[in-house]
Design a protein around this motif. Structure first.
Motif, PDB file in Angstrom:
ATOM      1  N   ARG A   1       0.827  -1.220   0.000  1.00 28.68           N
ATOM      2  CA  ARG A   1       0.000   0.000   0.000  1.00 28.68           C
ATOM      3  C   ARG A   1       0.852   1.258   0.000  1.00 28.68           C
ATOM      4  NH1 ARG A   1      -4.671  -1.687   4.340  1.00 28.68           N
ATOM      5  NH2 ARG A   1      -5.737  -3.139   2.967  1.00 28.68           N
ATOM      6  N   TRP A   2       1.917   1.267   0.799  1.00 28.45           N
ATOM      7  CA  TRP A   2       2.808   2.430   0.810  1.00 28.45           C
ATOM      8  C   TRP A   2       3.519   2.600  -0.528  1.00 28.45           C
ATOM      9  CZ3 TRP A   2       2.796   6.520   3.648  1.00 28.45           C
ATOM     10  CH2 TRP A   2       2.286   6.471   4.944  1.00 28.45           C
ATOM     11  N   ALA A   3       3.890   1.488  -1.137  1.00 25.33           N
ATOM     12  CA  ALA A   3       4.554   1.561  -2.443  1.00 25.33           C
ATOM     13  C   ALA A   3       3.605   2.115  -3.497  1.00 25.33           C
ATOM     14  CB  ALA A   3       5.049   0.177  -2.850  1.00 25.33           C
ATOM     15  N   ALA A   4       2.346   1.677  -3.463  1.00 20.14           N
ATOM     16  CA  ALA A   4       1.357   2.199  -4.412  1.00 20.14           C
ATOM     17  C   ALA A   4       1.118   3.690  -4.171  1.00 20.14           C
ATOM     18  CB  ALA A   4       0.057   1.415  -4.284  1.00 20.14           C
ATOM     19  N   PHE A   5       1.086   4.087  -2.911  1.00 18.57           N
ATOM     20  CA  PHE A   5       0.928   5.504  -2.583  1.00 18.57           C
ATOM     21  C   PHE A   5       2.099   6.312  -3.145  1.00 18.57           C
ATOM     22  CE2 PHE A   5       1.920   8.918   0.491  1.00 18.57           C
ATOM     23  CZ  PHE A   5       0.808   9.731   0.269  1.00 18.57           C
ATOM     24  N   SER A   6       3.299   5.760  -3.039  1.00 20.90           N
ATOM     25  CA  SER A   6       4.485   6.446  -3.579  1.00 20.90           C
ATOM     26  C   SER A   6       4.419   6.553  -5.092  1.00 20.90           C
ATOM     27  CB  SER A   6       5.755   5.709  -3.173  1.00 20.90           C
ATOM     28  OG  SER A   6       5.887   5.711  -1.773  1.00 20.90           O
ATOM     29  N   CYS A   7       3.833   5.539  -5.750  1.00 18.73           N
ATOM     30  CA  CYS A   7       3.699   5.579  -7.207  1.00 18.73           C
ATOM     31  C   CYS A   7       2.824   6.745  -7.655  1.00 18.73           C
ATOM     32  CB  CYS A   7       3.090   4.271  -7.723  1.00 18.73           C
ATOM     33  SG  CYS A   7       4.213   2.883  -7.596  1.00 18.73           S
ATOM     34  N   VAL A   8       1.927   7.184  -6.784  1.00 25.15           N
ATOM     35  CA  VAL A   8       1.073   8.334  -7.097  1.00 25.15           C
ATOM     36  C   VAL A   8       1.722   9.625  -6.619  1.00 25.15           C
ATOM     37  CG1 VAL A   8      -1.170   9.399  -6.635  1.00 25.15           C
ATOM     38  CG2 VAL A   8      -1.020   6.936  -7.032  1.00 25.15           C
ATOM     39  N   LEU A   9       2.298   9.591  -5.417  1.00 23.22           N
ATOM     40  CA  LEU A   9       2.834  10.800  -4.814  1.00 23.22           C
ATOM     41  C   LEU A   9       4.054  11.352  -5.554  1.00 23.22           C
ATOM     42  CD1 LEU A   9       2.722  12.808  -2.434  1.00 23.22           C
ATOM     43  CD2 LEU A   9       4.286  11.275  -1.225  1.00 23.22           C
ATOM     44  N   VAL A  10       4.982  10.502  -5.946  1.00 20.35           N
ATOM     45  CA  VAL A  10       6.232  10.966  -6.572  1.00 20.35           C
ATOM     46  C   VAL A  10       5.966  11.735  -7.864  1.00 20.35           C
ATOM     47  CG1 VAL A  10       8.373  10.179  -7.663  1.00 20.35           C
ATOM     48  CG2 VAL A  10       7.719   9.287  -5.434  1.00 20.35           C
ATOM     49  N   PRO A  11       5.129  11.235  -8.785  1.00 17.37           N
ATOM     50  CA  PRO A  11       4.868  12.029  -9.989  1.00 17.37           C
ATOM     51  C   PRO A  11       4.167  13.363  -9.696  1.00 17.37           C
ATOM     52  CG  PRO A  11       4.226   9.759 -10.341  1.00 17.37           C
ATOM     53  CD  PRO A  11       4.571   9.888  -8.899  1.00 17.37           C
ATOM     54  N   VAL A  12       3.297  13.386  -8.688  1.00 18.38           N
ATOM     55  CA  VAL A  12       2.633  14.644  -8.317  1.00 18.38           C
ATOM     56  C   VAL A  12       3.664  15.647  -7.834  1.00 18.38           C
ATOM     57  CG1 VAL A  12       1.029  15.701  -6.664  1.00 18.38           C
ATOM     58  CG2 VAL A  12       0.396  13.593  -7.851  1.00 18.38           C
ATOM     59  N   VAL A  13       4.590  15.205  -7.014  1.00 18.33           N
ATOM     60  CA  VAL A  13       5.650  16.098  -6.528  1.00 18.33           C
ATOM     61  C   VAL A  13       6.532  16.552  -7.685  1.00 18.33           C
ATOM     62  CG1 VAL A  13       7.721  16.193  -5.064  1.00 18.33           C
ATOM     63  CG2 VAL A  13       5.626  15.166  -4.187  1.00 18.33           C
ATOM     64  N   LEU A  14       6.837  15.644  -8.609  1.00 16.35           N
ATOM     65  CA  LEU A  14       7.638  16.040  -9.769  1.00 16.35           C
ATOM     66  C   LEU A  14       6.931  17.115 -10.592  1.00 16.35           C
ATOM     67  CD1 LEU A  14       9.060  12.605 -10.963  1.00 16.35           C
ATOM     68  CD2 LEU A  14      10.340  14.493  -9.971  1.00 16.35           C
ATOM     69  N   LEU A  15       5.643  16.934 -10.801  1.00 19.15           N
ATOM     70  CA  LEU A  15       4.881  17.957 -11.533  1.00 19.15           C
ATOM     71  C   LEU A  15       4.851  19.271 -10.761  1.00 19.15           C
ATOM     72  CD1 LEU A  15       1.907  15.849 -12.917  1.00 19.15           C
ATOM     73  CD2 LEU A  15       3.743  16.921 -14.231  1.00 19.15           C
ATOM     74  N   TRP A  16       4.712  19.196  -9.455  1.00 19.36           N
ATOM     75  CA  TRP A  16       4.652  20.394  -8.613  1.00 19.36           C
ATOM     76  C   TRP A  16       5.950  21.202  -8.736  1.00 19.36           C
ATOM     77  CZ3 TRP A  16       0.966  22.739  -5.799  1.00 19.36           C
ATOM     78  CH2 TRP A  16       1.362  23.687  -4.877  1.00 19.36           C
ATOM     79  N   TYR A  17       7.080  20.507  -8.842  1.00 16.69           N
ATOM     80  CA  TYR A  17       8.361  21.193  -8.938  1.00 16.69           C
ATOM     81  C   TYR A  17       8.806  21.455 -10.369  1.00 16.69           C
ATOM     82  CZ  TYR A  17       9.157  21.056  -3.960  1.00 16.69           C
ATOM     83  OH  TYR A  17       9.062  21.271  -2.611  1.00 16.69           O
ATOM     84  N   GLY A  18       7.915  21.305 -11.334  1.00 12.85           N
ATOM     85  CA  GLY A  18       8.205  21.741 -12.685  1.00 12.85           C
ATOM     86  C   GLY A  18       8.696  20.698 -13.653  1.00 12.85           C
ATOM     87  N   SER A  19       8.640  19.437 -13.316  1.00 13.11           N
ATOM     88  CA  SER A  19       9.050  18.398 -14.249  1.00 13.11           C
ATOM     89  C   SER A  19       8.021  18.296 -15.368  1.00 13.11           C
ATOM     90  CB  SER A  19       9.164  17.065 -13.512  1.00 13.11           C
ATOM     91  OG  SER A  19       9.555  16.052 -14.389  1.00 13.11           O
TER      92      SER A  19
END
Length: 112
Positions: A15-33
């Motif tokens: 569950r934590w790994a799946a959450f990270s699969c969603v969270l990491v791209p959101v953070v990347l988009l937030w920081y301009g990726s």
């Protein structure tokens, strides 16, 4: 449906790994990726998560199996293998330990 006691930790990890699969791209988009880069990262993380889940489940199944009783069921590394015969033209090494094959020129007194 109840979850076996040993399975709870694995489920929580997935569950934590799946959450990270969603969270990491959101953070990347937030920081301009770029969206393509964030999507690629999400797909890569999802693939790694799926493989890890598969390996965890396989490991749990292997740990749940009883240990082999018969000698022919032993793992390969526990089998007895005779020492290999020396190859033609090679002489066996003598001695044991760290000093095997060194030259001794003097007595056993320390060099000062």
């Amino acid at each position: 449906m109840t979850v076996p006691p040993g399975d709870n930790g694995t489920t929580e990890l997935i569950r934590w790994a799946a959450f990270s699969c969603v969270l990491v791209p959101v953070v990347l988009l937030w920081y301009g990726s770029s969206p393509a880069g964030a999507t690629g990262t999400a797909l890569g993380l999802a693939a790694v998560t799926a493989v890890c889940r598969l390996l965890l489940r396989r490991s749990e199944r292997g740990a749940a199996r009883p240990s082999p009783e018969r000698p022919q069921d032993r793992p390969h590394h526990q089998e007895h293998h005779p020492a290999p015969a020396p190859r033609p033209g090679h002489r066996p090494r003598g001695g044991t330990g760290a000093h095997r094959g060194t030259r001794h020129t003097g007595g056993s007194t320390p060099v000062g």
